[in-house]
Design a protein around this motif. Structure first.
Motif, PDB file in Angstrom:
ATOM      1  N   ASN A  18      -0.510  -1.060  -1.843  1.00 39.63           N
ATOM      2  CA  ASN A  18       0.459  -0.099  -2.368  1.00 39.63           C
ATOM      3  C   ASN A  18       1.809  -0.761  -2.624  1.00 39.63           C
ATOM      4  OD1 ASN A  18      -1.423   1.961  -2.317  1.00 39.63           O
ATOM      5  ND2 ASN A  18      -0.866   2.592  -0.251  1.00 39.63           N
ATOM      6  N   GLU A  19       2.185  -1.706  -1.762  1.00 46.14           N
ATOM      7  CA  GLU A  19       3.451  -2.418  -1.974  1.00 46.14           C
ATOM      8  C   GLU A  19       3.381  -3.255  -3.251  1.00 46.14           C
ATOM      9  OE1 GLU A  19       6.245  -5.841   0.021  1.00 46.14           O
ATOM     10  OE2 GLU A  19       4.971  -4.659   1.348  1.00 46.14           O
ATOM     11  N   VAL A  20       2.243  -3.893  -3.505  1.00 48.35           N
ATOM     12  CA  VAL A  20       2.090  -4.671  -4.735  1.00 48.35           C
ATOM     13  C   VAL A  20       2.221  -3.755  -5.951  1.00 48.35           C
ATOM     14  CG1 VAL A  20       0.428  -5.989  -6.124  1.00 48.35           C
ATOM     15  CG2 VAL A  20       0.745  -6.537  -3.721  1.00 48.35           C
ATOM     16  N   ALA A  21       1.649  -2.562  -5.876  1.00 49.73           N
ATOM     17  CA  ALA A  21       1.757  -1.621  -6.987  1.00 49.73           C
ATOM     18  C   ALA A  21       3.204  -1.222  -7.242  1.00 49.73           C
ATOM     19  CB  ALA A  21       0.905  -0.382  -6.709  1.00 49.73           C
ATOM     20  N   VAL A  22       3.962  -0.993  -6.184  1.00 51.74           N
ATOM     21  CA  VAL A  22       5.372  -0.620  -6.324  1.00 51.74           C
ATOM     22  C   VAL A  22       6.180  -1.773  -6.903  1.00 51.74           C
ATOM     23  CG1 VAL A  22       7.458  -0.045  -5.010  1.00 51.74           C
ATOM     24  CG2 VAL A  22       5.325   1.160  -4.547  1.00 51.74           C
ATOM     25  N   VAL A  23       5.958  -2.975  -6.403  1.00 48.54           N
ATOM     26  CA  VAL A  23       6.707  -4.142  -6.873  1.00 48.54           C
ATOM     27  C   VAL A  23       6.367  -4.435  -8.334  1.00 48.54           C
ATOM     28  CG1 VAL A  23       7.014  -6.630  -6.558  1.00 48.54           C
ATOM     29  CG2 VAL A  23       7.010  -5.123  -4.587  1.00 48.54           C
ATOM     30  N   LEU A  24       5.113  -4.234  -8.726  1.00 48.66           N
ATOM     31  CA  LEU A  24       4.728  -4.445 -10.116  1.00 48.66           C
ATOM     32  C   LEU A  24       5.449  -3.464 -11.031  1.00 48.66           C
ATOM     33  CD1 LEU A  24       2.982  -5.965 -12.141  1.00 48.66           C
ATOM     34  CD2 LEU A  24       1.150  -4.343 -11.673  1.00 48.66           C
ATOM     35  N   ALA A  25       5.618  -2.245 -10.574  1.00 53.13           N
ATOM     36  CA  ALA A  25       6.344  -1.248 -11.367  1.00 53.13           C
ATOM     37  C   ALA A  25       7.828  -1.598 -11.477  1.00 53.13           C
ATOM     38  CB  ALA A  25       6.169   0.135 -10.759  1.00 53.13           C
ATOM     39  N   GLU A  26       8.379  -2.259 -10.454  1.00 50.38           N
ATOM     40  CA  GLU A  26       9.792  -2.649 -10.466  1.00 50.38           C
ATOM     41  C   GLU A  26      10.047  -3.849 -11.368  1.00 50.38           C
ATOM     42  OE1 GLU A  26      10.783  -3.558  -6.450  1.00 50.38           O
ATOM     43  OE2 GLU A  26      10.840  -1.478  -5.829  1.00 50.38           O
ATOM     44  N   LEU A  32       6.957  -9.838  -6.522  1.00 54.42           N
ATOM     45  CA  LEU A  32       5.553  -9.649  -6.873  1.00 54.42           C
ATOM     46  C   LEU A  32       4.721 -10.835  -6.394  1.00 54.42           C
ATOM     47  CD1 LEU A  32       3.361  -8.010  -8.287  1.00 54.42           C
ATOM     48  CD2 LEU A  32       3.960  -9.192 -10.399  1.00 54.42           C
ATOM     49  N   GLU A  33       5.261 -12.021  -6.533  1.00 47.79           N
ATOM     50  CA  GLU A  33       4.545 -13.212  -6.071  1.00 47.79           C
ATOM     51  C   GLU A  33       4.355 -13.184  -4.560  1.00 47.79           C
ATOM     52  OE1 GLU A  33       4.837 -18.083  -6.263  1.00 47.79           O
ATOM     53  OE2 GLU A  33       6.437 -16.868  -7.125  1.00 47.79           O
ATOM     54  N   MET A  34       5.414 -12.820  -3.832  1.00 47.80           N
ATOM     55  CA  MET A  34       5.315 -12.766  -2.363  1.00 47.80           C
ATOM     56  C   MET A  34       4.359 -11.664  -1.919  1.00 47.80           C
ATOM     57  SD  MET A  34       9.308 -13.606  -1.313  1.00 47.80           S
ATOM     58  CE  MET A  34       9.410 -12.107  -0.448  1.00 47.80           C
ATOM     59  N   ALA A  35       4.454 -10.489  -2.540  1.00 47.59           N
ATOM     60  CA  ALA A  35       3.585  -9.376  -2.153  1.00 47.59           C
ATOM     61  C   ALA A  35       2.134  -9.678  -2.484  1.00 47.59           C
ATOM     62  CB  ALA A  35       4.042  -8.095  -2.850  1.00 47.59           C
ATOM     63  N   SER A  36       1.896 -10.320  -3.620  1.00 49.30           N
ATOM     64  CA  SER A  36       0.525 -10.673  -4.001  1.00 49.30           C
ATOM     65  C   SER A  36      -0.063 -11.717  -3.061  1.00 49.30           C
ATOM     66  CB  SER A  36       0.494 -11.193  -5.435  1.00 49.30           C
ATOM     67  OG  SER A  36       0.906 -10.200  -6.320  1.00 49.30           O
ATOM     68  N   ALA A  37       0.753 -12.681  -2.660  1.00 46.59           N
ATOM     69  CA  ALA A  37       0.277 -13.698  -1.717  1.00 46.59           C
ATOM     70  C   ALA A  37      -0.076 -13.062  -0.371  1.00 46.59           C
ATOM     71  CB  ALA A  37       1.325 -14.782  -1.533  1.00 46.59           C
ATOM     72  N   ALA A  38       0.745 -12.120   0.075  1.00 48.55           N
ATOM     73  CA  ALA A  38       0.453 -11.434   1.340  1.00 48.55           C
ATOM     74  C   ALA A  38      -0.821 -10.602   1.220  1.00 48.55           C
ATOM     75  CB  ALA A  38       1.630 -10.551   1.737  1.00 48.55           C
ATOM     76  N   LEU A  39      -1.002  -9.940   0.074  1.00 51.15           N
ATOM     77  CA  LEU A  39      -2.228  -9.164  -0.142  1.00 51.15           C
ATOM     78  C   LEU A  39      -3.447 -10.082  -0.159  1.00 51.15           C
ATOM     79  CD1 LEU A  39      -3.651  -6.494  -0.761  1.00 51.15           C
ATOM     80  CD2 LEU A  39      -3.187  -6.908  -3.180  1.00 51.15           C
TER      81      LEU A  39
END
Length: 125
Positions: A18-26, A32-39
């Protein structure tokens, strides 16, 4: 591995998704790179936990439903990412217009380097 720990980790994966989805919208590339790596890290850990998890039939059904929902969400994220790529491509065409089509050069979408004079086509040592 207890089913509780596995489900808790699945909760973490869903939260990060869900965080990746929010960051992608922003449209914040660094976040996005950090959130995707964590996912990616959490999803890899989830796969390892899934290989060793032993649970009842109810836990298995709930897990399958949640993983299917994540799969559908991944398709939505991918379509959002494609839209973002198209938007960036359009913005690049405005900022860096391509050269007009020429008979003699092979220009890319954002222009190309200067043409060579042809004096040194092959360099041999």
């Amino acid at each position: 591995m207890t089913p509780i720990a596995f489900l808790d980790h699945l909760d973490l994966v869903e939260q990060q998704f869900n965080e990746v989805a929010v960051v992608l919208a922003e449209s914040n590339p660094a976040r996005l790179e950090m959130a995707s790596a964590a996912l990616h890290r959490l999803a890899s850990e989830l796969v390892e936990l899934l290989r060793t998890a032993h649970g009842g039939e109810a836990v298995r059904r709930a897990t399958v439903q949640r993983l299917k929902a994540l799969s559908q969400g991944t398709l939505l994220l991918r379509s959002q990412l494609h839209r973002r790529v198209a938007l960036v491509e359009q913005a690049l065409k405005v900022v860096m217009p391509s050269e007009p089509v020429s008979t003699y050069s092979d220009g890319g979408p954002y222009g190309s380097a200067m043409r060579q004079s042809g004096a040194f086509k092959v360099l041999a040592a």
